[in-house]
Write a protein that holds these residues in place. Structure first.
Motif, mmCIF file in Angstrom:
data_model
loop_
_atom_site.group_PDB
_atom_site.id
_atom_site.type_symbol
_atom_site.label_atom_id
_atom_site.label_comp_id
_atom_site.label_asym_id
_atom_site.label_seq_id
_atom_site.Cartn_x
_atom_site.Cartn_y
_atom_site.Cartn_z
ATOM 1 N N ASP A 287 0.830 -1.204 0.000
ATOM 2 C CA ASP A 287 0.000 0.000 0.000
ATOM 3 C C ASP A 287 0.869 1.260 0.000
ATOM 4 N N ARG A 289 -0.105 4.204 0.165
ATOM 5 C CA ARG A 289 -0.660 5.257 1.016
ATOM 6 C C ARG A 289 -0.007 5.293 2.393
ATOM 7 N N ARG A 374 -4.026 8.556 9.282
ATOM 8 C CA ARG A 374 -4.308 8.380 7.853
ATOM 9 C C ARG A 374 -4.947 7.025 7.593
ATOM 10 N N ILE A 375 -4.391 5.977 8.191
ATOM 11 C CA ILE A 375 -4.951 4.640 7.985
ATOM 12 C C ILE A 375 -6.369 4.564 8.534
ATOM 13 N N LEU A 378 -8.998 5.494 5.994
ATOM 14 C CA LEU A 378 -9.105 4.729 4.750
ATOM 15 C C LEU A 378 -10.204 3.681 4.889
ATOM 16 N N ASP A 380 -11.133 1.144 3.202
ATOM 17 C CA ASP A 380 -10.882 -0.277 2.952
ATOM 18 C C ASP A 380 -10.127 -0.954 4.093
ATOM 19 N N TYR A 381 -9.765 -0.190 5.138
ATOM 20 C CA TYR A 381 -9.179 -0.798 6.336
ATOM 21 C C TYR A 381 -10.201 -0.918 7.469
ATOM 22 N N GLY A 606 -4.998 -1.132 -2.244
ATOM 23 C CA GLY A 606 -5.975 -0.362 -1.479
ATOM 24 C C GLY A 606 -6.891 0.498 -2.323
ATOM 25 N N ARG A 609 -10.004 5.750 -2.195
ATOM 26 C CA ARG A 609 -10.891 6.742 -1.590
ATOM 27 C C ARG A 609 -10.531 7.003 -0.150
#
Length: 609
Positions: A287, A289, A374-375, A378, A380-381, A606, A609
């Motif tokens: 990832d 990101r 930041r995570i 997200l 998708d986490y 990831g 978005r």
């Protein structure tokens, strides 16, 4: 700007679909002789295509997902449409006036559709997807007109759009589809877009295998590539489980039951391996990101297809192209490492990751908290850390634990050497490799640092040694320096001249930077030699490009300096013995190395978005 080899033809839209598209469809409405459609335009292919299966299509990355609408206006996702098919994906817009842009794409795909329709195997394996990048005009109703125009019943061809430009934007970004609206002299939109034609070939595992531009988009070329992918699938199936992509369950079993030649994987009591942790760690590893500006992932320095290191770079390059002083070490069998980083400054995988995550010249995050925030944002986490760690959720420790869990599964053994030496299978290695091992364990003294135990071999003593490479680089005593000025072309330059025209590399004192003990100057850890044939270039600074270079370096006795390790001394080896040592090193490649790479290639990317 658009790729085009001749002048633009401006044609009027008819009922929402440009007349150019109608002409393109008419040009191939009936199937012409084989090879009669070319790109750009219509004509014969200007070269003899290679035989399908006689070449390889290396993966170029994972094909991204995205929210789309089908011709009936039903919401779906690209990955749902990719599932189980080899996909040819194109991007168009219905009002396109450039006959060598979107109309060309549709004309070639129409020819491809007819050719697939005549081949039941291709027809069942292939799906063509055409996605508009003008959702305001190209509504589902317009896409239904496309479907009626191009009669996709001969093959599986879907025409897609999106609910809005907002839904479309991340898809265009992921597929590097730069578009720009055109305006007239009054600042009003003309309904036209400047763009570069790209058509993507995507395999069943959702990996991009080729990208076609207008200069070589041709039905014959795409058909050849489709057949090559199908032949590859057949070969993989025939080869059996040794090269079949591992699943996360397989990775867990691999760590719990390591291959021949490897000991039990050491797993800390506070971070037992689980499938959910391995899955999460693999997702994090790939990832981008996780870097400050979303451009660098762990896998961009530890490239799976390049031995989980980087063949192109002697020393790594971090965020915004910043220099990293040292070579990217492979992470094959990193589960067994007692020291991490070339200078041995960490001893636990759970802690190691925070070095590159926070280094300003690597992934550039300003703080632990900023990355965790930041995570958390997200989508998708959502829930993934809770699934892996229960109520602990996302935190500094659990992020490190997840990444460590994935890395611990990258164990690779059962090499030809293992089957010959530990498995007792005669003929497992060549005569040259057998002679090379005799030298390695004996007169060449390699095994003094690269240990071989009675029932396994990690090929490292986990210690720090000064071979002289660091001294040579640090003290500026290089003399003549070989510089690559073009692929395969090198010249020798005096180091003083080179210093005058280039930036001086940052100094590197090795283990001394950690301990401040003068005796530790230019000491670096002993790497494992497993899969060493896959993990070039070598040494902490990537200064030796081949295994023969490495053997020749030790044959010469390293580089003399006051703290040179006493184990380093000139070796009395003739050229044949050097070749034998190289043959032995080449016999240390694990039989599951390809399996681990294929698993990595299928790692989820990831959601942006």
């Amino acid at each position: 700007m658009r790729e085009s080899l001749s002048g633009r033809q401006t044609l009027r839209p008819v009922g929402g679909i440009a007349l150019a598209l109608l002409i393109a469809a008419a040009a191939v409405a009936r199937e012409p002789p084989s090879g009669s459609v070319s790109a750009p335009g219509v004509g014969r292919l200007q070269f003899e295509p290679p035989v399908p299966g006689s070449y390889a299509l290396p993966p170029l990355g994972v094909a991204a997902d995205g929210a789309v609408l089908d011709e009936e206006g039903r919401a779906t996702r690209l990955h749902q449409l990719y599932d189980g098919k080899v996909v040819v994906l194109s991007f168009i817009y219905g009002a396109c006036h450039d006959a060598e842009g979107c109309p060309l794409s549709l004309a070639v795909l129409n020819q491809l559709k007819m050719r697939c329709g005549a081949d039941p195997e291709l027809a069942s394996a292939t799906r063509i997807l055409t996605l508009s990048f003008d959702p305001e005009r190209d509504t589902p109703e317009v896409m239904r007109r496309f479907r009626a125009l191009f009669r996709p019943e001969q093959a599986d061809w879907r025409f897609l759009t999106t609910a809005s430009t907002r839904e479309l934007a991340p898809i265009l970004e992921d597929y590097d589809q730069a578009i720009r609206a055109e305006y007239d002299e009054h600042g009003e939109t003309t309904g036209q877009f400047s763009h570069v034609l790209r058509v993507f070939l995507i395999d069943r595992e959702k990996r991009i295998r080729n990208v076609y531009s207008s200069s070589f988009l041709h039905a014959d070329v795409v058909l050849n590539d489709l057949r090559t992918l199908l032949l590859e699938e057949t070969a993989v199936a025939a080869a059996g489980s040794a090269v079949v992509r591992a699943s996360p369950v397989d990775l867990l079993e691999l760590a719990e039951h390591p291959p021949l030649g490897l000991p039990a994987v050491p797993v800390p009591g506070d971070n037992p391996l689980t499938r959910t942790k391995i899955d999460l760690g693999r997702k994090l590893f790939f990832d981008r990101r996780l870097s400050r500006n979303g451009t660098v992932s762990c896998a961009m320095c530890h490239v799976p297809e390049q031995g989980f290191t980087s063949h192109e770079l002697a020393t790594a390059v971090g965020i915004e192209g910043r220099t990293v002083r040292r070579n990217s070490p492979t992470i094959y069998n990193v589960a067994y490492a007692r020291r991490l980083f070339h200078d041995g400054r960490e001893d636990r995988l759970e802690q190691q990751i925070w070095g590159p995550l926070l280094a300003a010249n690597e992934m550039g995050n300003p703080s632990v908290g900023r990355l965790l925030q930041r995570i958390e944002g997200l989508v998708d986490y959502d829930g993934l850390f809770e699934q892996a760690f229960g109520s602990r959720g996302l935190g500094m420790e659990t992020l490190g634990m997840a990444l460590a869990s994935y890395q611990r599964t990258l164990v690779s053994g059962n090499s030809p050497f293992d089957r010959w030496h530990f498995g007792g299978k005669g003929g497992g290695v060549s005569e040259a490799a057998a002679r090379g091992f005799s030298l390695f364990a004996g007169r060449a003294r390699c095994a003094a640092c690269h240990l071989v135990d009675r029932d396994h071999a990690l090929f490292t003593d986990h210690q720090m040694h000064n071979t002289g490479i660091g001294y040579l680089r640090s003290m500026g005593t290089r003399g003549q320096v070989e510089v690559e000025v073009a692929p395969g072309t090198t010249v020798e330059l005096n180091d003083e001249f080179l210093a005058a025209i280039s930036e001086t590399p940052p100094n590197d004192l090795g283990r001394y930077e950690i301990t401040r003990d003068p005796a530790d100057r230019w000491k670096y850890k002993t790497p494992s030699l497993r899969n060493v044939a896959l993990t070039r270039p070598y040494m902490h600074d990537g200064s030796l490009g081949t295994l023969r270079d490495v053997v020749e370096f030790y044959r010469a006795g390293g580089v003399p300096n006051e703290t040179l390790d006493p184990l380093i001394a000139p070796l009395d080896l003739n050229p044949q013995e050097v070749s034998d040592l190289v043959a032995f090193l080449e016999a240390l490649t694990g039989d599951n190395a390809t399996q681990l790479v294929r698993d990595a290639q299928a790692a989820p990317i990831g959601d942006p978005r």
